[in-house]
Structures are given as C-alpha cells and as structure tokens.
Design an enzyme around this catalytic site. Structure first.
Site, PDB file in Angstrom:
ATOM      1  N   HIS A  95     -37.950  -5.523  22.584  1.00 17.80           N
ATOM      2  CA  HIS A  95     -39.130  -6.176  23.157  1.00 17.80           C
ATOM      3  C   HIS A  95     -38.741  -6.932  24.434  1.00 17.80           C
ATOM      4  O   HIS A  95     -39.449  -6.885  25.439  1.00 17.80           O
ATOM      5  CB  HIS A  95     -39.725  -7.208  22.184  1.00 17.80           C
ATOM      6  CG  HIS A  95     -40.301  -6.639  20.921  1.00 17.80           C
ATOM      7  ND1 HIS A  95     -39.876  -7.005  19.671  1.00 17.80           N
ATOM      8  CD2 HIS A  95     -41.305  -5.744  20.715  1.00 17.80           C
ATOM      9  CE1 HIS A  95     -40.575  -6.365  18.742  1.00 17.80           C
ATOM     10  NE2 HIS A  95     -41.450  -5.598  19.343  1.00 17.80           N
ATOM     11  N   LYS A 133     -50.884  -5.869   9.041  1.00 17.36           N
ATOM     12  CA  LYS A 133     -49.558  -5.563   8.503  1.00 17.36           C
ATOM     13  C   LYS A 133     -49.083  -6.769   7.701  1.00 17.36           C
ATOM     14  O   LYS A 133     -49.373  -7.903   8.066  1.00 17.36           O
ATOM     15  CB  LYS A 133     -48.540  -5.356   9.637  1.00 17.36           C
ATOM     16  CG  LYS A 133     -48.708  -4.102  10.446  1.00 17.36           C
ATOM     17  CD  LYS A 133     -47.578  -4.034  11.463  1.00 17.36           C
ATOM     18  CE  LYS A 133     -47.734  -2.871  12.418  1.00 17.36           C
ATOM     19  NZ  LYS A 133     -46.750  -2.896  13.521  1.00 17.36           N
ATOM     20  N   ARG A 148     -40.914   4.125  22.657  1.00 15.87           N
ATOM     21  CA  ARG A 148     -39.562   4.492  22.240  1.00 15.87           C
ATOM     22  C   ARG A 148     -39.503   6.005  22.100  1.00 15.87           C
ATOM     23  O   ARG A 148     -39.917   6.733  22.972  1.00 15.87           O
ATOM     24  CB  ARG A 148     -39.208   3.781  20.926  1.00 15.87           C
ATOM     25  CG  ARG A 148     -38.988   2.310  21.115  1.00 15.87           C
ATOM     26  CD  ARG A 148     -39.053   1.557  19.825  1.00 15.87           C
ATOM     27  NE  ARG A 148     -40.424   1.538  19.324  1.00 15.87           N
ATOM     28  CZ  ARG A 148     -40.833   0.883  18.249  1.00 15.87           C
ATOM     29  NH1 ARG A 148     -39.954   0.219  17.541  1.00 15.87           N
ATOM     30  NH2 ARG A 148     -42.087   0.894  17.885  1.00 15.87           N
ATOM     31  N   SER A 151     -38.599  -3.599  14.649  1.00 13.97           N
ATOM     32  CA  SER A 151     -38.555  -4.830  13.861  1.00 13.97           C
ATOM     33  C   SER A 151     -38.320  -4.491  12.382  1.00 13.97           C
ATOM     34  O   SER A 151     -37.611  -5.213  11.673  1.00 13.97           O
ATOM     35  CB  SER A 151     -39.864  -5.606  14.004  1.00 13.97           C
ATOM     36  OG  SER A 151     -40.077  -5.969  15.344  1.00 13.97           O
TER      37      SER A 151
END
Ligand code: ADP
Length: 160
Positions: free
Chosen positions: A17, A41, A90, A128
């Site tokens: 990040h 989430k 990504r 993460s």
C-alpha cells in the site's frame, strides 16, 4: 490543487500500500488515504486501530492525509473534492474486481476517474490477508510491513 483519494480496508496497511501511495504523491498535490469503516469484510483490526496504524506508517511522508469514511466511496470523494481515485493492481487476480469497482464508481459519479498503480515487484503478491496469516503463525516478514504493524500483529497474537 489536485487531490486524489486512496480508499481501502487496510487491515493492516502493508509496504505494498505504501509503495502505491509514494507513487501517487509524485503526481498529486494531496493524497487522502481513506480507511473504510465498514467494508462488509470481517477485519482483525478495528477501524480505530487501522486508522492509527496508517497514520503511524505515513509519518514523514509528505502530502498524505489519513482519514476514515463510511458509505459510498464516491460520496466521500465528492465531499473532499477529489475526482481521482487511486487503486493498486497486483497480479491479474485483482483486475476483474478492480475494473468492476471502477466502472460502478464512474456510473455513480461520472466525474470520477480511477488510476491504477502497479507496485514494485517485491510487493506484487503481498496482501493484508497473507500478512495476517503469516504473522499469526509465527513467520517473520519484517521487510514487507511497517514496524508499527508488526508490533500490532504480535500484540494481537499474544492475546489470542
Ligand atoms: P479493499 O478492501 O478496498 O480491497 P485493501 O486494503 O485490501 O482494501 O486494498 C486497497 C487497495 O490497495 C486495492 O486497490 C488493492 O488492490 C491495493 N493493494 C493491496 N495490497 C497491495 C500491494 N501489495 N500492492 C499494490 N496494491 C495493493
């Protein structure tokens, strides 16, 4: 004044990040790192903790403001006067999700554009989720996360 927002869950913030943010501040006058209060989430860190870790991780990096938001990200963008949203891409796996989000956001607010940045190679497969799993199992990934995040994860782990 060109302002962009970088929204996300940041559960927790990683060097991936941070790499995206450093690229963004080269182009924008101000980048608002916006921590989502509720993304649906299940997070291991509370919004207060996620925001605090982002704040600590951003110390010394100029032109970045850390805050939190609730509700539609486009409403938050309007409120702070941003017409650009930063997201990271990504591996190919991010593409579909990010594309659908960008198109929906543009439908909701036609003035908003999404700009994608690709991270440095070493963060291309970093998430993460991976960070949480590895640290909870005792792995050492110091070079992939800020020191404050490592400390916070170890503290959580010792409480389990
Ligand atoms: P969200 O729940 O909104 O996906 P995340 O905190 O997981 O929140 O991610 C925020 C943004 O940062 C997303 O665009 C994601 O693709 C990007 N991102 C996450 N990890 C990395 C990384 N290692 N390199 C580049 N971008 C990343």
């Amino acid at each position: 004044m060109k302002t962009a927002i970088y929204p996300g869950t940041f559960d927790p913030i990683t060097n991936g990040h941070i790499d995206i943010l450093k690229k963004a501040v080269r182009i924008f006058d101000k980048v608002i790192l916006a921590v989502a209060e509720d993304t649906g989430k299940k997070t291991i860190f509370t919004v207060d903790e996620r925001e605090e870790l982002c704040r600590k991780a951003m110390e010394g990096i100029e032109k970045i403001e850390v805050t939190r938001f609730n509700g539609l990200v486009v409403d938050f963008a309007k409120k702070v006067g941003a017409i650009t949203m930063i997201r990271g891409l990504r591996a190919i796996s991010d593409f579909e999700y990010e594309l659908s989000q960008a198109l929906m956001n543009e439908k909701l607010y036609s003035d908003i554009d999404t700009i994608f940045f690709v991270p440095d190679n070493k963060y291309l497969y970093l998430s993460s989720t991976m960070v949480r799993q590895v640290v909870s199992l005792g792995g050492n990934i110091k070079d992939l996360i800020p020191e404050c995040v490592e400390e916070a994860l170890l503290k959580k782990r010792s409480k389990e």
